[in-house]
Design a protein around this motif. Sequence first.
Motif, mmCIF file in Angstrom:
data_model
loop_
_atom_site.group_PDB
_atom_site.id
_atom_site.type_symbol
_atom_site.label_atom_id
_atom_site.label_comp_id
_atom_site.label_asym_id
_atom_site.label_seq_id
_atom_site.Cartn_x
_atom_site.Cartn_y
_atom_site.Cartn_z
ATOM 1 N N SER A 552 0.835 -1.205 0.000
ATOM 2 C CA SER A 552 0.000 0.000 0.000
ATOM 3 C C SER A 552 0.867 1.251 0.000
ATOM 4 C CB SER A 552 -0.865 0.007 1.254
ATOM 5 O OG SER A 552 -1.520 -1.241 1.418
ATOM 6 N N TYR A 564 -3.478 -3.774 3.718
ATOM 7 C CA TYR A 564 -4.895 -4.044 3.409
ATOM 8 C C TYR A 564 -5.465 -5.139 4.303
ATOM 9 C CZ TYR A 564 -4.303 -8.618 1.277
ATOM 10 O OH TYR A 564 -4.054 -9.950 1.090
ATOM 11 N N ASP A 575 -15.738 6.593 5.210
ATOM 12 C CA ASP A 575 -15.392 7.671 4.284
ATOM 13 C C ASP A 575 -16.692 8.342 3.835
ATOM 14 O OD1 ASP A 575 -13.388 7.853 1.201
ATOM 15 O OD2 ASP A 575 -13.978 9.331 2.721
ATOM 16 N N GLY A 590 -7.476 5.476 4.923
ATOM 17 C CA GLY A 590 -6.981 4.539 3.922
ATOM 18 C C GLY A 590 -5.748 5.028 3.180
ATOM 19 N N PRO A 594 -4.065 1.579 -2.937
ATOM 20 C CA PRO A 594 -4.133 0.327 -2.189
ATOM 21 C C PRO A 594 -3.297 -0.793 -2.780
ATOM 22 C CG PRO A 594 -6.082 0.532 -3.556
ATOM 23 C CD PRO A 594 -5.297 1.796 -3.763
ATOM 24 N N TYR A 643 -10.023 -12.419 -3.205
ATOM 25 C CA TYR A 643 -9.941 -12.109 -1.775
ATOM 26 C C TYR A 643 -11.082 -12.793 -1.035
ATOM 27 C CZ TYR A 643 -6.921 -8.125 -3.106
ATOM 28 O OH TYR A 643 -5.900 -7.332 -3.599
ATOM 29 N N ARG A 656 -9.846 -8.452 4.482
ATOM 30 C CA ARG A 656 -9.653 -9.179 3.221
ATOM 31 C C ARG A 656 -8.330 -9.945 3.321
ATOM 32 N NH1 ARG A 656 -11.510 -6.409 -2.481
ATOM 33 N NH2 ARG A 656 -12.986 -4.884 -1.676
ATOM 34 N N ASN A 706 -8.060 -4.764 -6.992
ATOM 35 C CA ASN A 706 -7.186 -4.361 -5.897
ATOM 36 C C ASN A 706 -7.914 -4.592 -4.592
ATOM 37 O OD1 ASN A 706 -8.510 -1.764 -4.893
ATOM 38 N ND2 ASN A 706 -8.305 -1.340 -7.082
ATOM 39 N N ALA A 707 -7.220 -4.330 -3.480
ATOM 40 C CA ALA A 707 -7.731 -4.733 -2.165
ATOM 41 C C ALA A 707 -8.839 -3.837 -1.644
ATOM 42 C CB ALA A 707 -6.580 -4.747 -1.169
ATOM 43 N N GLU A 708 -9.160 -2.759 -2.380
ATOM 44 C CA GLU A 708 -10.237 -1.874 -1.895
ATOM 45 C C GLU A 708 -11.455 -1.924 -2.816
ATOM 46 O OE1 GLU A 708 -7.892 -0.319 1.237
ATOM 47 O OE2 GLU A 708 -9.622 0.880 0.640
ATOM 48 N N ALA A 709 -11.353 -2.633 -3.934
ATOM 49 C CA ALA A 709 -12.413 -2.530 -4.952
ATOM 50 C C ALA A 709 -13.364 -3.711 -4.879
ATOM 51 C CB ALA A 709 -11.773 -2.487 -6.348
#
Length: 723
Positions: A552, A564, A575, A590, A594, A643, A656, A706-709
């Motif tokens: 990250s 993440y 957020d 965050g 990410p 994930y 995740r 990615n780890a946030e999507a």
Amino acid sequence: MGTDRHFLESLLGRMTLEEKVGQLSLYSADVKLAGAETVNPALTFKAPQSRFEDIRAGRVTGVFNGYGEAYIRALQTIAVEDSRLGIPLIFGADVIHGFRTAFPVPLAEAASFEPELAERVAETAAAEAAAEGLHWTFAPGADLCRDARWGRVVESYGEDTLVASRFAAARVRGFQGDDLRDPRRLMATVKHFAAYGAAEAGLDYNTAEISRTTLVDHYLPPYRAAVEAGAGAVMTAFNDVDGVPASANRELLTGLLREQWGFKGFTVSDYNSDFETIVHGLADSPREAARLCFLAGLDMCMQSGLYADQLAGLVADGAVEEAAVDRSVLRVLAAKQALGLFENPYRGLGAAFDPGPARALAREAARRCPVLLKNRDGVLPLKAGARVALIGPFAREHQNLNGAWAIFAANGQSVNLEDGFRAALGDQALIVEPGCAISEALPGGLEAAAAAAAGADVVLLALGEGQHMSGESRSRTDIGLPAAQIELAQAMRRTGKPIVTLLRTGRPLAIPELAALSDALLVTWFLGCETGAAVADLVLGRAAPSGRLPMSFPRHVGQAPIYYARKATGRPPRDPPGPFTARYIDAEPGPLYPFGFGLGYGRIDYGPTRVSPADLAGSGAVTVSCELTERAGADIEEVVQLYVHDVAASRVRPVRELKAFRKVAVAAGARVVVEFELRREDLGFADGTGGWTVEPGAFEVWIAPNAEAGVPARFVLRSEAGA
Ligand code: GLC
């Protein structure tokens, strides 16, 4: 490793105790020989004759970080012809990301998300090093790292356990191949065991302050993956784990490594780390340090001479059994035999090595590691005929191409950014100005850079860290860019030209301002000898960026460690941030970018994640799938990531966890369906009492970029009995 046990035991039977101890004593190449080079900090520099005497007397098992035919042949001849038993020396070295041919640093390699590429690179590096007589590399580093302040993050594979595990194992396979007798292979060493990357506050050598379950779930698997891939040696870490320095940590070196993981090779300390158990405050004397390290399971001393000074006395006093010494000696002799050194002590030395294919591979690897974080209005790839201003401290220098631990690199033929773009653009307009130095302004630099930009259609801004700003003992409290570089970036912004920032770095950097003022942002890490050619290939569209972040990128260093696979807490960040939630009042929640994030020249839309069946029962599997559609009309290589999140468990699980990844080529406008399988054994975790558990219940699952999507699908893991 295939060994002739009878030969080894009969040899052992003829050895004196001093000769046995000699096989457990490794020294740096601190001998200066005509025609030889050494790269080690020779803390205990010895006059050549005294080191030769040590070898003649059988007091040295090997030497590291010396190279060159003159050097290796001279020392090996003494060992095999002048010593009483003629036991060959083993020659080791830090072949971390290449030997003469410098490849991308490990963190860059991780960004490729292509372990098979790392395997090919390791194989080539091994062949090049073995041709100069080396037998043993002190790689791969398998230290998980979640804190960008730690200088050795550059040598790591980043923050994710699965990525680090896959790359560590791939590098062992690449270095060792199927048979170490092959004179183009090196024996691998997995390091630094264990949890060196968990250094508190990102301060190198600091204590690893992590829970037992975090150690087992996240930090240990990469070492285990390398051991299971067959690594011949394990190097202990400088740090303590739970108050016991790793070099004297019996739970790690014997309980875990040998009894649980079945490791059959030998363990070696890091540079003086055995002696440093005194400095840690574990041992109160060299004798006690030797006793504790040996009884913990440390076979070989690197550089300290601790066993050479103490082990025979410990045996004489009955504090250490000679049978235990014999076991350690046999492990070392077995490694030498597996390398074929008893048949040919000059194995590999002077073999032909054609650097051409190695450089081609270096360029291919360097193309596959950069990560495109921003590309506003498709400014990349550059339009044909664009007039280019290459600006920045890394525009035309060769000293900072390779990154840390490229100590053998033949820099004379490396391709820097100016070389790469001039070769690619031909006589097309290319103007080059440094604008500033790495960490300070240059008189008139900003003005010269602005003038260069004025005559160009686009500015390529080559900024970042110098190669000595990361690496061993190079932790940073501030992971931004030097002020002089930010001033240069602001000056370039004022020109109104599109700005493509080429960010050279050995770690994630906190660069919100730079990211905001760049139209495109390409993280190029340290890419090695073909840096300029590879970056030009990507910027000019002869290849497309396909890397993704292995770690990250924070908004601010104050967020470190940020990663993440965090736990939700009872009041997770929101957020926009809300009161009484996990938040900073002076920073957005965050990371800036990410884990897993990266762009290509195409763009993929992800359909919904689907999972079938909805229940995972018994020894079955669920299939997780997703339809990917390319929308920008350009080919793209997408790193598709799987994930999971265990919604409720006896120990809270990360929000995740990456369970699979695959780089998928998607043609312009194409639709592809990607599928992964998940099984019960993929869903387990440490239960905190030394065991491993898999618990029934609901799981969320994502196929995402990615780890946030993404939006998760759900499935239920049934108990073994099906309930
Ligand atoms: C260093 C490093 C280790 C390296 C060794 C030999 O201190 O910690 O990674 O392999 O010494 O150079």
